[in-house]
Design a protein around this motif. Structure first.
Motif, PDB file in Angstrom:
ATOM      1  N   ASP A  75       0.861  -1.188   0.148  1.00 46.18           N
ATOM      2  CA  ASP A  75       0.065  -0.134   0.090  1.00 46.18           C
ATOM      3  C   ASP A  75       0.701   1.270   0.103  1.00 46.18           C
ATOM      4  O   ASP A  75       1.984   1.314   0.437  1.00 46.18           O
ATOM      5  CB  ASP A  75      -0.856   0.119   1.124  1.00 46.18           C
ATOM      6  CG  ASP A  75      -2.006  -0.989   1.209  1.00 46.18           C
ATOM      7  OD1 ASP A  75      -2.079  -1.715   0.165  1.00 46.18           O
ATOM      8  OD2 ASP A  75      -2.904  -0.793   2.246  1.00 46.18           O
ATOM      9  N   ASP A  76       0.251   2.196  -0.531  1.00 48.41           N
ATOM     10  CA  ASP A  76       0.606   3.957  -0.178  1.00 48.41           C
ATOM     11  C   ASP A  76       1.658   4.479  -1.288  1.00 48.41           C
ATOM     12  O   ASP A  76       1.609   5.429  -1.345  1.00 48.41           O
ATOM     13  CB  ASP A  76       1.497   3.937   1.340  1.00 48.41           C
ATOM     14  CG  ASP A  76       0.244   3.893   2.464  1.00 48.41           C
ATOM     15  OD1 ASP A  76      -0.725   3.583   2.110  1.00 48.41           O
ATOM     16  OD2 ASP A  76       0.667   3.946   3.393  1.00 48.41           O
ATOM     17  N   HIS A 126      -6.176   3.224  -3.504  1.00 47.46           N
ATOM     18  CA  HIS A 126      -6.172   3.453  -2.142  1.00 47.46           C
ATOM     19  C   HIS A 126      -6.267   4.989  -1.712  1.00 47.46           C
ATOM     20  O   HIS A 126      -5.811   5.334  -0.730  1.00 47.46           O
ATOM     21  CB  HIS A 126      -4.789   2.781  -1.582  1.00 47.46           C
ATOM     22  CG  HIS A 126      -4.398   2.707  -0.209  1.00 47.46           C
ATOM     23  ND1 HIS A 126      -5.541   2.156   0.666  1.00 47.46           N
ATOM     24  CD2 HIS A 126      -3.417   3.178   0.637  1.00 47.46           C
ATOM     25  CE1 HIS A 126      -4.856   2.032   1.905  1.00 47.46           C
ATOM     26  NE2 HIS A 126      -3.697   2.744   1.990  1.00 47.46           N
ATOM     27  N   HIS A 130      -4.917   9.714   0.932  1.00 48.84           N
ATOM     28  CA  HIS A 130      -4.711   9.204   2.005  1.00 48.84           C
ATOM     29  C   HIS A 130      -4.702   9.846   3.292  1.00 48.84           C
ATOM     30  O   HIS A 130      -3.814  10.343   3.955  1.00 48.84           O
ATOM     31  CB  HIS A 130      -3.132   8.442   2.132  1.00 48.84           C
ATOM     32  CG  HIS A 130      -3.330   7.078   2.949  1.00 48.84           C
ATOM     33  ND1 HIS A 130      -3.431   7.185   4.187  1.00 48.84           N
ATOM     34  CD2 HIS A 130      -2.988   5.777   2.739  1.00 48.84           C
ATOM     35  CE1 HIS A 130      -3.289   5.891   4.749  1.00 48.84           C
ATOM     36  NE2 HIS A 130      -3.038   5.280   3.699  1.00 48.84           N
ATOM     37  N   HIS A 230       3.959  -2.199   3.210  1.00 43.87           N
ATOM     38  CA  HIS A 230       3.853  -1.025   2.650  1.00 43.87           C
ATOM     39  C   HIS A 230       5.204  -0.529   1.711  1.00 43.87           C
ATOM     40  O   HIS A 230       6.189  -0.867   2.554  1.00 43.87           O
ATOM     41  CB  HIS A 230       3.854   0.149   3.704  1.00 43.87           C
ATOM     42  CG  HIS A 230       2.434   0.048   4.310  1.00 43.87           C
ATOM     43  ND1 HIS A 230       1.995  -0.698   5.297  1.00 43.87           N
ATOM     44  CD2 HIS A 230       1.114   0.763   4.347  1.00 43.87           C
ATOM     45  CE1 HIS A 230       0.726  -0.492   5.578  1.00 43.87           C
ATOM     46  NE2 HIS A 230       0.205   0.532   5.125  1.00 43.87           N
ATOM     47  N   PRO A 305      -2.867   1.187   9.349  1.00 50.33           N
ATOM     48  CA  PRO A 305      -2.223   1.576   7.888  1.00 50.33           C
ATOM     49  C   PRO A 305      -3.058   2.591   7.378  1.00 50.33           C
ATOM     50  O   PRO A 305      -2.973   2.562   5.979  1.00 50.33           O
ATOM     51  CB  PRO A 305      -2.123   0.161   7.329  1.00 50.33           C
ATOM     52  CG  PRO A 305      -3.511  -0.783   7.919  1.00 50.33           C
ATOM     53  CD  PRO A 305      -3.267   0.032   9.385  1.00 50.33           C
TER      54      PRO A 305
HETATM   55 ZN   LIG Z   1      -2.344   3.097   3.563  1.00 50.06          ZN
END
Ligand SMILES: [Zn+2]
Length: 305
Positions: A75-76, A126, A130, A230, A305
């Protein structure tokens, strides 16, 4: 017949039913020039229609994986300094993963997104920015914008164009903080929502070795699952080569998920299941909202997260 035998039989019928009803051939894993590599064991099709939710940390069902089968998700990103070495590590071991992108990072690093696609990874979504307070902390319109703008930015970076429905209809909520309205929106768009079954807690600072030990212990305990990491975290990037070697040594197999229109092989949560992320969010959200009202950054209290 007792209850466990009944559910076993129902489960087997369901499993055979799914295979019998398989309408399309599944794609094969990409060829791998290195016979010693961990490799991608198989490709699994996920049908995003009808508001599918997956991942036992948040939802009462997950993908039906075999013993020691795992799905790797990151992710991210993308963030070149850490995403690049992770892609190098995955490539060296012929492993395909799924990247849940933050739209503004995708827009800033389209070459990394294109590399992820060229190397056979699945590029999923995602949110756009964020936000620290999560989509649950936003107004309904702002939350919708985060989802829609993120998908558009990811698809522009990946394919140079967007359409009403994303090319890869997979989404993960920042902090797993869904809402009824956003779940309804994603179901209406025929986008599958991913939680996770196992996570590395790589939002906490630790050495790559400590990270590896923690994650392998959790994987041995869980035995299978959708794994959250991540690709923005240096400790994770540093760990990936050893992690992939450890997975091979311990007999884990990599399953790569792709969008598909056939039936999705799912398994229900065990009896007594509860959402671990919802319990965390109940504690954390009031602090996040207070921090926002004070105008302070919520990041220091963000333990998810
Ligand atoms: Zn995230």
């Amino acid at each position: 017949m007792n209850i466990s035998k009944t559910s076993l039989v129902i489960g087997l019928i369901g499993l055979f039913g799914l295979h019998a009803a398989q309408a399309e051939p599944l794609p094969s894993p990409l060829p791998c020039p290195n016979p010693q590599a961990l490799g991608t064991s198989r490709v699994m099709s996920v049908n995003a229609a009808n508001g599918l939710t997956i991942g036992l940390k948040t939802y009462p069902q997950t993908l039906a994986l075999g013993d020691h089968e795992i799905v790797l998700t990151f992710d991210d990103g993308p963030l070149p300094a850490t995403t690049r070495p992770i892609l190098d590590g995955l490539k060296a071991q012929c492993v395909q993963a799924t990247f849940f992108l933050v739209g503004r990072n995708a827009a800033a690093n389209p070459q990394m997104v294109k590399r992820e696609i060229n190397e056979g990874h699945t590029v999923a979504h995602h949110s756009m920015t964020h936000p620290d307070i999560t989509l649950r902390g936003l107004s309904p319109n702002a939350a919708r914008d985060e989802i829609e703008n993120g998908i558009k930015a990811d698809d522009m970076a990946a394919y140079g164009q967007t359409s009403a429905t994303p090319r890869v209809p997979f989404f993960r909520f920042p902090g797993f903080a869904d809402t009824k309205a956003t779940l309804d929106l994603l179901a209406q768009k025929q986008v599958a929502v991913f939680g996770a079954d196992v996570w590395a807690s790589d939002w906490n600072n630790m050495t790559p070795q400590a990270q590896l030990t923690l994650l392998m212990n959790r994987l041995e305990a869980a035995g299978r699952g959708v794994v959250l990491l991540h690709d923005t975290r240096p400790q994770t990037a540093a760990m990936v080569p050893d992690f992939l070697r450890a997975l091979k040594a311990k007999g884990f197999k990599i399953v790569h998920i792709v969008p598909g229109s056939g039936p999705t092989a799912l398994t229900p949560a065990p009896a007594g299941w509860q959402s671990e992320t919802e319990a965390s969010l109940k504690k954390i959200m009031p602090r996040l909202m207070k921090a926002q009202q004070r105008g302070a950054s919520a990041a220091p209290v963000m333990q998810i997260p």
